[in-house]
Design an enzyme around this catalytic site. Structure first.
Site, PDB file in Angstrom:
ATOM      1  N   SER A  32       0.849  -1.187   0.000  1.00 57.71           N
ATOM      2  CA  SER A  32       0.000   0.000   0.000  1.00 57.71           C
ATOM      3  C   SER A  32       0.886   1.238   0.000  1.00 57.71           C
ATOM      4  O   SER A  32       1.671   1.459   0.931  1.00 57.71           O
ATOM      5  CB  SER A  32      -0.881   0.019   1.248  1.00 57.71           C
ATOM      6  OG  SER A  32      -1.433   1.315   1.388  1.00 57.71           O
ATOM      7  N   HIS A  79      -1.047  -1.102  -4.238  1.00 59.33           N
ATOM      8  CA  HIS A  79      -2.382  -0.832  -3.697  1.00 59.33           C
ATOM      9  C   HIS A  79      -2.494   0.669  -3.422  1.00 59.33           C
ATOM     10  O   HIS A  79      -1.666   1.245  -2.714  1.00 59.33           O
ATOM     11  CB  HIS A  79      -2.534  -1.647  -2.414  1.00 59.33           C
ATOM     12  CG  HIS A  79      -3.836  -1.492  -1.702  1.00 59.33           C
ATOM     13  ND1 HIS A  79      -4.962  -2.230  -2.021  1.00 59.33           N
ATOM     14  CD2 HIS A  79      -4.198  -0.709  -0.656  1.00 59.33           C
ATOM     15  CE1 HIS A  79      -5.943  -1.907  -1.201  1.00 59.33           C
ATOM     16  NE2 HIS A  79      -5.520  -0.973  -0.365  1.00 59.33           N
ATOM     17  N   ASP A 132      -4.811   3.649  -1.968  1.00 58.50           N
ATOM     18  CA  ASP A 132      -5.945   3.945  -1.087  1.00 58.50           C
ATOM     19  C   ASP A 132      -6.520   5.322  -1.404  1.00 58.50           C
ATOM     20  O   ASP A 132      -5.914   6.341  -1.089  1.00 58.50           O
ATOM     21  CB  ASP A 132      -5.483   3.910   0.379  1.00 58.50           C
ATOM     22  CG  ASP A 132      -5.189   2.497   0.839  1.00 58.50           C
ATOM     23  OD1 ASP A 132      -6.074   1.638   0.698  1.00 58.50           O
ATOM     24  OD2 ASP A 132      -4.064   2.253   1.327  1.00 58.50           O
ATOM     25  N   MET A 184      -9.169   8.006  -0.531  1.00 60.58           N
ATOM     26  CA  MET A 184     -10.045   8.376   0.586  1.00 60.58           C
ATOM     27  C   MET A 184     -10.588   9.784   0.372  1.00 60.58           C
ATOM     28  O   MET A 184      -9.868  10.657  -0.104  1.00 60.58           O
ATOM     29  CB  MET A 184      -9.252   8.352   1.899  1.00 60.58           C
ATOM     30  CG  MET A 184      -8.524   7.039   2.172  1.00 60.58           C
ATOM     31  SD  MET A 184      -7.803   7.047   3.820  1.00 60.58           S
ATOM     32  CE  MET A 184      -6.770   5.572   3.751  1.00 60.58           C
ATOM     33  N   HIS A 215      -8.247   0.994  -4.070  1.00 57.36           N
ATOM     34  CA  HIS A 215      -9.174   0.733  -2.966  1.00 57.36           C
ATOM     35  C   HIS A 215      -9.907   2.037  -2.681  1.00 57.36           C
ATOM     36  O   HIS A 215      -9.344   2.953  -2.082  1.00 57.36           O
ATOM     37  CB  HIS A 215      -8.359   0.248  -1.745  1.00 57.36           C
ATOM     38  CG  HIS A 215      -9.177   0.018  -0.515  1.00 57.36           C
ATOM     39  ND1 HIS A 215      -8.598  -0.163   0.723  1.00 57.36           N
ATOM     40  CD2 HIS A 215     -10.512  -0.067  -0.315  1.00 57.36           C
ATOM     41  CE1 HIS A 215      -9.547  -0.337   1.626  1.00 57.36           C
ATOM     42  NE2 HIS A 215     -10.715  -0.277   1.031  1.00 57.36           N
ATOM     43  N   MET A 273     -12.185   4.227  -0.778  1.00 55.29           N
ATOM     44  CA  MET A 273     -12.875   4.435   0.507  1.00 55.29           C
ATOM     45  C   MET A 273     -13.589   5.773   0.401  1.00 55.29           C
ATOM     46  O   MET A 273     -13.185   6.776   1.002  1.00 55.29           O
ATOM     47  CB  MET A 273     -11.859   4.415   1.659  1.00 55.29           C
ATOM     48  CG  MET A 273     -11.388   3.012   1.990  1.00 55.29           C
ATOM     49  SD  MET A 273      -9.850   3.004   2.917  1.00 55.29           S
ATOM     50  CE  MET A 273      -8.696   3.122   1.560  1.00 55.29           C
ATOM     51  N   MET A 317     -11.625  -6.290   5.016  1.00 53.83           N
ATOM     52  CA  MET A 317     -10.791  -5.358   5.783  1.00 53.83           C
ATOM     53  C   MET A 317     -10.433  -5.979   7.136  1.00 53.83           C
ATOM     54  O   MET A 317     -11.306  -6.470   7.856  1.00 53.83           O
ATOM     55  CB  MET A 317     -11.524  -4.032   5.999  1.00 53.83           C
ATOM     56  CG  MET A 317     -11.637  -3.152   4.762  1.00 53.83           C
ATOM     57  SD  MET A 317     -10.064  -2.739   4.000  1.00 53.83           S
ATOM     58  CE  MET A 317      -9.279  -1.759   5.286  1.00 53.83           C
ATOM     59  N   ASP A 334      -6.475  -6.562   4.022  1.00 52.88           N
ATOM     60  CA  ASP A 334      -5.857  -5.235   4.026  1.00 52.88           C
ATOM     61  C   ASP A 334      -5.968  -4.641   5.428  1.00 52.88           C
ATOM     62  O   ASP A 334      -7.080  -4.487   5.950  1.00 52.88           O
ATOM     63  CB  ASP A 334      -6.592  -4.346   3.013  1.00 52.88           C
ATOM     64  CG  ASP A 334      -6.043  -2.931   2.931  1.00 52.88           C
ATOM     65  OD1 ASP A 334      -4.935  -2.674   3.444  1.00 52.88           O
ATOM     66  OD2 ASP A 334      -6.734  -2.086   2.332  1.00 52.88           O
TER      67      ASP A 334
END
Ligand code: DX5
Ligand code: ZN
Length: 221
Positions: free
Chosen positions: A10, A33, A35, A37, A66, A68, A137, A175
């Site tokens: 990540s 990966h 993230d 957000m 990913h 979020m 998760m 993750d």
């Protein structure tokens, strides 16, 4: 037996001021990966479309996104359209998950769905045929460096049993808090795809990636 383990660092734990160099440090990984957000679905803010577009243009590694974020119905296809490898959105934020999955796939990316630690497997089971990847998760989403939650392992086992029973080739990803201490537990419970942020970037990434891959293989379901 599950597939050969995939290790996906990540980049939340990377140096944001030098992604070109950071991607070189993880060049032996299976994917990076990313993230995304939005400060609404989770209380943290990271990368948006232009940033992911730039990372994709480096062409260094396949990007596993990913999301979020709220309103993945609107946003997930826009991220998929950047040509990334996979796009995973949260079930809890989605209105029409199967439709989003269809759109992601139509744009050439693998479709993934993520569950927060408190979301039961039963909520996704009937829709799983639409997905290429299920992200369980193992921390509350939002931040790196948190403690792995072993209480999420029964859910992972349920997902693995479902995949074995139905003959599905879905990837089962974990993750959050994945490290040399916890990866074996997740592999035994049936994960085949492992995200690790701080565990990879705090040491020498190539060494950590090799170590995690070996430990996961030793504990393969
Ligand atoms: C947390 C993110 C994770 C995070 C993992 O919300 O989804 O991908 O970067 O970081 P570590 O491996 O440090 O727990
Ligand atoms: Zn993540």
């Amino acid at each position: 037996m599950t597939a050969a383990p995939r290790i996906q660092p990540s980049i939340l734990a990377a140096d944001f001021a030098n992604f070109e160099r950071e991607f070189e440090r993880i060049s032996t990984a299976d994917a990076a990966h990313v993230d995304v957000m939005d400060n609404h679905f989770v209380p943290n803010l990271t990368f948006g479309l232009p940033m992911v577009e730039r990372l994709q243009s480096l062409g260094a590694l396949p990007l596993d996104l990913h999301l979020m974020i709220e309103n993945p119905d609107h946003w997930a296809p826009r991220f998929a359209d950047l040509g990334v490898f996979s796009v995973t959105f949260h079930l809890e934020a989605a209105t029409a998950p199967a439709t989003i999955a269809r759109e992601i796939r139509a744009l050439g990316a693998r479709a993934g769905v993520a569950l927060r630690p408190g979301t039961p497997f039963a909520q996704i089971e009937e829709l799983l045929g639409h997905f290429d990847q299920l992200l369980i998760m193992t921390v509350e989403p939002g931040f790196g460096g948190q403690r792995f939650m072993p209480e999420t392992m029964p859910k992972l086992r349920q997902a693995r049993e479902w995949a074995d029973r139905t003959g599905s080739e879905i990837w089962l990803q974990v993750d959050g808090g994945v490290s040399a201490d916890t990866i074996g537990m997740a592999a035994e419970a049936g994960a085949d795809t492992f995200v690790a942020g701080s565990a990879v970037f705090r040491g020498e990434p190539a060494t950590e990636i090799a170590r995690l891959r070996e430990l996961a293989a030793d504990h393969r379901h």
